[in-house]
Scaffold this active site. Structure first.
Site, PDB file in Angstrom:
ATOM      1  N   GLY A  15       0.781  -1.230   0.000  1.00  0.00           N
ATOM      2  CA  GLY A  15       0.000   0.000   0.000  1.00  0.00           C
ATOM      3  C   GLY A  15       0.814   1.282   0.000  1.00  0.00           C
ATOM      4  CG  ASN A  17       1.550   3.227  -5.848  1.00  0.00           C
ATOM      5  OD1 ASN A  17       1.889   4.261  -6.426  1.00  0.00           O
ATOM      6  ND2 ASN A  17       2.149   2.065  -6.040  1.00  0.00           N
ATOM      7  CG  MET A  93      -1.172  -8.019  -7.013  1.00  0.00           C
ATOM      8  SD  MET A  93      -0.477  -6.837  -8.203  1.00  0.00           S
ATOM      9  CE  MET A  93       0.921  -7.754  -8.779  1.00  0.00           C
ATOM     10  NE  ARG A  94      -7.982 -11.707  -5.849  1.00  0.00           N
ATOM     11  CZ  ARG A  94      -7.847 -13.019  -5.928  1.00  0.00           C
ATOM     12  NH1 ARG A  94      -8.188 -13.648  -7.034  1.00  0.00           N
ATOM     13  NH2 ARG A  94      -7.378 -13.711  -4.916  1.00  0.00           N
ATOM     14  CG  HIS A 112       1.957  -2.267 -15.525  1.00  0.00           C
ATOM     15  ND1 HIS A 112       1.612  -3.503 -15.029  1.00  0.00           N
ATOM     16  CD2 HIS A 112       3.005  -2.467 -16.360  1.00  0.00           C
ATOM     17  CE1 HIS A 112       2.408  -4.419 -15.555  1.00  0.00           C
ATOM     18  NE2 HIS A 112       3.266  -3.811 -16.370  1.00  0.00           N
ATOM     19  CG  ASP A 144      -8.627  -1.685 -22.124  1.00  0.00           C
ATOM     20  OD1 ASP A 144      -8.004  -2.565 -21.473  1.00  0.00           O
ATOM     21  OD2 ASP A 144      -8.232  -1.243 -23.212  1.00  0.00           O
ATOM     22  N   GLY A 146      -8.609  -5.477 -21.417  1.00  0.00           N
ATOM     23  CA  GLY A 146      -7.356  -6.210 -21.639  1.00  0.00           C
ATOM     24  C   GLY A 146      -6.457  -6.171 -20.404  1.00  0.00           C
ATOM     25  CB  VAL A 147      -3.550  -8.137 -19.359  1.00  0.00           C
ATOM     26  CG1 VAL A 147      -2.494  -8.078 -18.265  1.00  0.00           C
ATOM     27  CG2 VAL A 147      -4.496  -9.296 -19.132  1.00  0.00           C
ATOM     28  CD  GLU A 177       4.696   1.864  -9.094  1.00  0.00           C
ATOM     29  OE1 GLU A 177       3.664   1.660  -8.449  1.00  0.00           O
ATOM     30  OE2 GLU A 177       5.470   0.930  -9.417  1.00  0.00           O
TER      31      GLU A 177
END
Ligand code: GAR
Length: 219
Positions: A15, A17, A93-94, A112, A144, A146-147, A177
């Site tokens: 955590g 970020n 992470m999902r 990311h 969106d 996609g990954v 970040e």
């Protein structure tokens, strides 16, 4: 005068970020409010950081739900109850299902630890090292289906050094970040992000802040 953008932060890990966002809110440089922190891991440092800052926190573990859809539905319900307007994935992470994405269209940001579109998915820092990249960094993007493929809001680059380990590179990236994620959220909060096709346009601040409400709250 303008009301504060209500954030819902999803985090699986330490955590840092989340902490950077809390710090920018507390020092007045980000006009937003964290309405809820959700983690899928009871032991996540993010939950402790949220509690310490007096933010409502929930642990929603996927194993307590029969399938991914009901897990996502439980998260959406909590976010809706908290009247969240922008969802912040901060080391979550999902992957999110279409049900979740449809509940917050163009209102989910992710960070990311690589310069997308390079090195999407898991272990991005290790991917950069193994590939021999000279530069890596981090990317804030809209989510969106996609990954790590959604429209890019902001990026920061760092060098990859000869003697870097995954840990040392991750730390160098994390410092960036912590700088760009609150900044990207600030632009969203000020109504300055437009998605045109897949490009994100950052518009000038409106002279009248009331006009900046191009991302009206969810009804
Ligand atoms: C960060 O490096 C973030 O970019 C990464 O997880 C870390 C979370 O750190 N996210 C991903 O890899 C998502 N695919 P934190 O818990 O200290 O904020």
């Amino acid at each position: 005068m303008s009301s504060k953008l209500r954030l819902g932060v999803l985090a699986s890990g330490g955590g840092t970020n989340l902490q950077a966002i809390i710090d920018r809110i507390q020092d007045g440089s980000l006009n937003a409010e964290i309405a809820l922190v959700i983690s899928d891991k009871a032991s996540a440092g993010a939950l402790q950081r949220g509690r310490r800052a007096g933010i409502p926190v929930r642990c929603i573990a996927q194993r307590n739900y029969p399938d991914r859809l009901s897990f996502d539905r439980a998260m959406v319900e909590e976010l809706r109850k908290a009247r969240v307007e922008l969802v912040i994935l901060a080391g979550f992470m999902r992957l999110l299902s279409p049900l979740f994405l449809d509940a917050f269209p163009d209102r989910i940001l992710n960070i990311h630890p690589a310069l997308l579109p390079a090195f999407p998915g898991l272990n991005a820092q290790q991917q950069a090292l193994q590939h021999g990249a000279r530069l890596s960094g981090c990317t804030v993007h809209f989510v969106d289906s996609g990954v790590d493929t959604g429209p890019i809001v902001m990026q920061a680059a760092v060098p990859v050094l000869e003697n870097d380990s995954v840990e040392s590179l991750s730390q160098r990236i994390l410092r960036q970040e912590h700088r760009i994620y609150p900044e990207a959220i600030r632009l969203f909060a000020e109504g300055r992000l437009r998605i045109l096709h897949r490009r994100v346009i950052i518009v000038c601040p409106a002279e009248n802040p009331a006009e900046a409400l191009i991302n009206p709250p969810i009804a």
